[in-house]
Every structure is written in structure tokens, then in C-alpha cells.
Enzyme design. Sequence first.
Site, PDB file in Angstrom:
ATOM      1  N   GLU A 173       0.795  -1.233   0.000  1.00 45.42           N
ATOM      2  CA  GLU A 173       0.000   0.000   0.000  1.00 45.42           C
ATOM      3  C   GLU A 173       0.832   1.290   0.000  1.00 45.42           C
ATOM      4  O   GLU A 173       0.861   2.015   0.989  1.00 45.42           O
ATOM      5  CB  GLU A 173      -0.960   0.013   1.201  1.00 45.42           C
ATOM      6  CG  GLU A 173      -2.007  -1.077   1.149  1.00 45.42           C
ATOM      7  CD  GLU A 173      -3.165  -0.857   2.135  1.00 45.42           C
ATOM      8  OE1 GLU A 173      -3.111   0.130   2.898  1.00 45.42           O
ATOM      9  OE2 GLU A 173      -4.103  -1.661   2.126  1.00 45.42           O
ATOM     10  N   GLU A 362      -5.013  -8.812   1.064  1.00 43.51           N
ATOM     11  CA  GLU A 362      -5.569  -8.544   2.393  1.00 43.51           C
ATOM     12  C   GLU A 362      -7.065  -8.361   2.266  1.00 43.51           C
ATOM     13  O   GLU A 362      -7.546  -7.789   1.286  1.00 43.51           O
ATOM     14  CB  GLU A 362      -5.032  -7.225   2.998  1.00 43.51           C
ATOM     15  CG  GLU A 362      -3.675  -7.299   3.620  1.00 43.51           C
ATOM     16  CD  GLU A 362      -3.287  -5.979   4.311  1.00 43.51           C
ATOM     17  OE1 GLU A 362      -4.176  -5.216   4.760  1.00 43.51           O
ATOM     18  OE2 GLU A 362      -2.079  -5.724   4.386  1.00 43.51           O
TER      19      GLU A 362
HETATM   20  C1  NOJ Z   1      -3.795  -2.392   5.396  1.00 38.34           C
HETATM   21  C2  NOJ Z   1      -2.426  -2.528   5.966  1.00 38.34           C
HETATM   22  O1  NOJ Z   1      -1.584  -3.145   5.037  1.00 38.34           O
HETATM   23  C3  NOJ Z   1      -2.393  -3.306   7.269  1.00 38.34           C
HETATM   24  O2  NOJ Z   1      -1.138  -3.142   7.834  1.00 38.34           O
HETATM   25  C4  NOJ Z   1      -3.493  -2.816   8.176  1.00 38.34           C
HETATM   26  O3  NOJ Z   1      -3.434  -3.408   9.446  1.00 38.34           O
HETATM   27  C5  NOJ Z   1      -4.829  -3.081   7.515  1.00 38.34           C
HETATM   28  N1  NOJ Z   1      -4.892  -2.303   6.293  1.00 38.34           N
HETATM   29  C6  NOJ Z   1      -6.043  -2.711   8.378  1.00 38.34           C
HETATM   30  O4  NOJ Z   1      -6.048  -1.358   8.601  1.00 38.34           O
END
Ligand code: NOJ
Length: 457
Positions: A173, A362
Site C-alpha cells: 500500500e 488482504e
Molecule cells: C492495510 C495494511 O496493510 C495493514 O497493515 C493494516 O493493518 C490493515 N490495512 C487494516 O487497517
Amino acid sequence: MINHSSEISSRDFGKNFLWGVAISAAQNEGAHAVDGRGPSIWDSYAKRKGKIRDDTKPFEACDFYHRYKDDLLLVKALGFTVFRFSISWSRVLPEGMGKVNKEGIAFYNSLIDECLKLGLTPFITLYHWDLPQALQKEGGWSSHLLLKWFGRFVTVCAEEFGDRVKNWIIINEPMGFTSLGYMLGKHAPGKMSLNEFLPAIHNAAMAQAEGGRIVRHLVKGSYIGTSFSCSEVMPYSSSAKDIEVANRMDILLNRLFIEPSLGMGYPDDHFVLMEKLNLFNKAWKYKERMKFDFDFIGIQNYFPITVKYNPLIPIVQASEVKAATRKVPHTDMGWEINADSFYRMLKRFDAYEAVKELIVTEGGAFFKDKMVNGMVNDELRIDYFQQYLAALLKAKHEGVAVKGYFAWTLMDNFEWAEGFHARFGLIHVDFKTQLRTVKQSGHWFRDFLSSKKERHL
Ligand code: NOJ
């Protein structure tokens, strides 16, 4: 609307579909000053008062560093076959550059070996937001030296782990850490400056491609991707102003990093920020260098956003109309739950000609779980996964080239500025005792992955 009333099973996704669970170093490892690890920007940022909710520190986190063997047994027990984790840059290179920390390398070697022993396929994320503090002192992601630093880190990892690890995610991200960390001041290193944000964007866009090239060169048989956040942007009304600012936000949230990586250069839609960014891009000098032939694109979609015109907000002139205000379903993070929107984003990313395959690297949700009699009955999270997986399956059936789904996250962990408050895990962690308790969503996943139709409740 996606119908998720009839339960689906993992078998519907086909036998080669990758089912994984993800964690990251800064959020899970702890052991922040153990065996030669140097401080990361999150260690320093957390020491500043008022930056992290309840002023909690990530120093111990889930103590994954010492407990990884047991935790991997849980991954296995839940039925996942892919384990995604990140490498802490300051554990392998405590000063960011310079000397390699042998103990740091040894830790990741054991972690990888343990995964392989258990039949778990390791997916390495190279950068998941924890820059060494030593490099932040030199300007961090805004520095013109960033590419050189990043190149060294990637080289060390590829050389040390590439004999056994073939799956690599270069950056997690980029929009998240550059905007929150260098523009909005809400994440480490807490900067709020366009003069830092713009070079950070450009360096991240370059680094994701350079990193890909290094891994491709050094790791035989590698399968390389990089992971983008994305959020469908809806205008609050049909007014021309709302539509215009929604388009601006869309450029930032959904196009800014993927398009240069596909060789399209930065999106350039007469938006002042993009014009400034293209200063770095004069005569398309960097267009080729920002491009890399990724084997897959990781997509991470947590919520759509609704925006309306607000002349008081600099640059984007947009403000968000929160899900709670609009009275639509949302998680305890305040993030709108909308599986149809997830489906549309899958279609949209798949539609880029140069995208070969997608992996949802994710997906998950924070709900205020309650432990009752030693059990966490997180029905809301189960429902969330059912909706999102049904959307994924629909997209897959319609031809979207999606190859896997990784749940975020294995266990409750350090949720950045939210500290330990926001629990996203399939496993509950008692941060005082480090006791792990599988939540009902974890049991649900186990049944889902073993394709049992009945729920374990
Ligand atoms: C995206 C991130 O990559 C991760 O580190 C984070 O915990 C999650 N979103 C949830 O916010």
C-alpha cells in the site's frame, strides 16, 4: 446485490486457488531491541505523546519473534496454505544500510524453514511501512537516496531468502504510507508537507519497479507482485462539483501507483497535484523506470468512500461523508461494508490490459469482539467474510483472473495509530499474557477451507 445467503465453499474457487493469511513485521514481531535489531520509524513515532491511541507502543506486539513456531501451527490448523509476512528492514539492516545483522537473517531463515516444514507457502512482503529510523533521519521516503537504500535492502533479502522463497510482494500500500506518513501526519514518521509527500510518492513508484527488477534478477523462478489499496469513490450528490472531487480522489486512491507500474505514467487529468508530480516526470523520463512486468497485482479493498466538495480542504477540495452519517453498514473502524463495491473494484483492476493476475493480498475487518467464557463469537466478522468471498467468487466466475485471497489478519495485532484497540484477527490475543484464542471466525475459516458446509458455533 450479491447473494451470499447460500453458503459457498472453498472448493467453488478451484483447487489451485491460494488461501492465505497475512501479518506484518511491525504489527506482530515485537522484540524491537532484541538480537541487534535497529529502531524503525514506528518505534520512534510511538514514543511521541498522543500519536498512538492510548499511547501504546509496538515494542512487544504479539511477540511473534519468539512465538512464531506456535503461531505457524495455528495457521496450519486453520487450514491456510499460504503465509504472508513482511521483513523488518531494521532487523536485517539495523542502520538501513551498512552492516547486515546475521541474527535478523537467521530469524527469517528459521521462519521460512518452519513454513516449508509445515507445508505453508511463504509470501514475503519487502516493505510493510517500517523504515529504519536511521534512514528517516536522512529524509526517509522523501530522500533522493531512497532508491539506493531500498535497492540494497531488496538485494540482501533476495540473496538471503530467494533460494526458498519464490513469492514476493515488493511494497504494501504505497498510497497508505506516503499519504498518512508524509502528508497527513497520522502515521510514522508524522510529516505534514507537500514537499515531502510528492518526492515520497515518486520514490515509492520508482521503488516498486526497481524492487521488482532486483528480485527478478536474483531469484530464479520468482513470482512477483506488489500490493495496492483501493477504494471506490462515490460522489455524495450528482452535482458537478461533487463529481469532480470524486474523480480527483479516485486518481489518488486508485490510479496513482498502479498506472505508472503498468507503464502508463502518472494519471494526468488536469488535477493540480498530478501536474506537480509530473515535474518529476518531465518528458516522461521516468515512465520506463516506473514500469515493471509484475506477475500479479495485490489488491486490498477495505471500504468505498463517499465524498463531497469542500473548498476548505487543500488540494483535493473534498471531504468524506462517513458511513455512520449516511447510516450504511460499517465496521467498528467506521469503514463502510460493501461487498458489491469490492466486486466492482476487482473488475476494474482486472480490466487493465497489463494486469496478468490479481491476488487479494488482504481483506478483513475490525469489530469490537467480546471474550465470553473463553470464546469470541464474532458473528459480524464471519458475515463480513461471507459477503466478501461471495463477491470474489462472482467476479471469478465472470472471468476476473483472481488467484488467491489472504485474510487480514492471523491474530489481533498493532493496528498502527489505533494501537492494540482495533482487533482485526481471526485469533484473539491477550496482550498481557500473549494467550491466543481462536475466534469463531477462525473456526469458520477452518471449516470453510476444509469445505465443511456446517458452521462451527
Ligand atoms: C492495510 C495494511 O496493510 C495493514 O497493515 C493494516 O493493518 C490493515 N490495512 C487494516 O487497517
